[in-house]
Design an enzyme around this catalytic site. Structure first.
Site, mmCIF file in Angstrom:
data_model
loop_
_atom_site.group_PDB
_atom_site.id
_atom_site.type_symbol
_atom_site.label_atom_id
_atom_site.label_comp_id
_atom_site.label_asym_id
_atom_site.label_seq_id
_atom_site.Cartn_x
_atom_site.Cartn_y
_atom_site.Cartn_z
ATOM 1 N N GLY A 37 68.466 58.562 26.605
ATOM 2 C CA GLY A 37 69.862 58.803 26.265
ATOM 3 C C GLY A 37 70.577 57.480 26.480
ATOM 4 N N THR A 38 71.110 56.878 25.455
ATOM 5 C CA THR A 38 71.385 55.454 25.543
ATOM 6 C C THR A 38 72.471 55.021 24.569
ATOM 7 O OG1 THR A 38 70.316 53.294 25.330
ATOM 8 C CG2 THR A 38 69.635 54.960 23.801
#
Length: 248
Positions: free
Chosen positions: A46-47
């Site tokens: 998740g970035t």
């Protein structure tokens, strides 16, 4: 000599202490729910990843937080992954899937160099290899990529490969959960033929904005510049006081 008695309550967090006290006095309904982490849950990137072309090459940027649901696995992971000397990739999605697929592409690019007397492969070839594998295994893999690099034929290039295996060359591209917060800012701020310094500043600011809003993005901002002169890596953080802050 007998060992001293130890009150284990002293080692409990306040939430656990309140739960034990509520049970002792008969108010079990007041027990606070304890957080439960599924340790078998896949690690996710998740970035926030950003790549953009500038006049002379490309700039890549990413945060450094890797999460497993609401549990932060790493605060300093490196999401700017080298494929070959002139091509890097930004990964988002399931961390294991993106790492495995990147290893396969790296193998193919190294094989290309062996067959071409050490010459670096075109950026487009690396991007098409990512796209081919992503599409062929679209039902098994959960991953998205932004491939960026520089070669002698087309200069700086950015290719977006989202979930499912589409490929599209763009002047700038983003990926990850944090990108949804800054599309408007990037649409407004990006301009063609930026200088290297302008591209770095835009990448750094956009990453800081996304990291301040997205719970799955955070840590430090890693930035790489790829041009005919090679690769230049740099980091920005609140501790170094060179990353903009957008929260109190």
């Amino acid at each position: 000599m007998p060992l001293p008695e130890i009150d284990m309550n002293e080692f409990l967090i306040p939430q656990s202490r309140r739960n034990l006290k509520a049970i002792e006095v008969g108010f079990a309904s007041q027990v606070d729910p304890m957080p439960i982490y599924d340790l078998n849950r896949p690690v996710s990137c998740g970035t926030t990843t950003i790549c953009m072309e500038y006049d002379g090459g490309v700039v890549l940027g990413a945060d450094s937080r890797t999460a497993m649901g609401t549990f932060i696995v790493s605060r300093v992971s490196d999401k700017l992954t080298k494929v070959v000397d002139n091509v890097y990739v930004c990964r988002s999605g399931n961390a294991a899937h993106t790492q495995a697929l990147t290893d396969v592409v790296t193998y193919h690019m190294d094989f290309y160099k062996m067959n071409n007397k050490g010459k670096n492969p075109p950026v487009e070839l690396a991007a098409n290899t990512f796209q081919d594998l992503s599409y062929n295994y679209r039902d098994q893999l959960t991953c998205g990529f932004v491939v960026a690099g520089w070669d002698e034929v087309k200069g700086g290039q950015v290719y977006l490969i989202p979930l499912g295996g589409l490929i599209h060359r763009m002047p700038w591209a983003m990926g990850g959960s944090g990108s949804t917060y800054i599309y408007g800012y990037m649409d407004y701020s990006f301009k063609e033929s930026m200088t290297k310094e302008e591209a770095i500043e835009l990448t750094k600011t956009a990453l800081a904005m996304a990291m301040s809003r997205d719970g799955s993005s955070g840590g430090i901002a890693r930035v790489a510049v790829i041009s005919k002169d090679g690769v230049e890596r740099m980091t920005f953080s609140e501790d170094q006081k060179n990353l903009p802050l957008f929260r109190k």
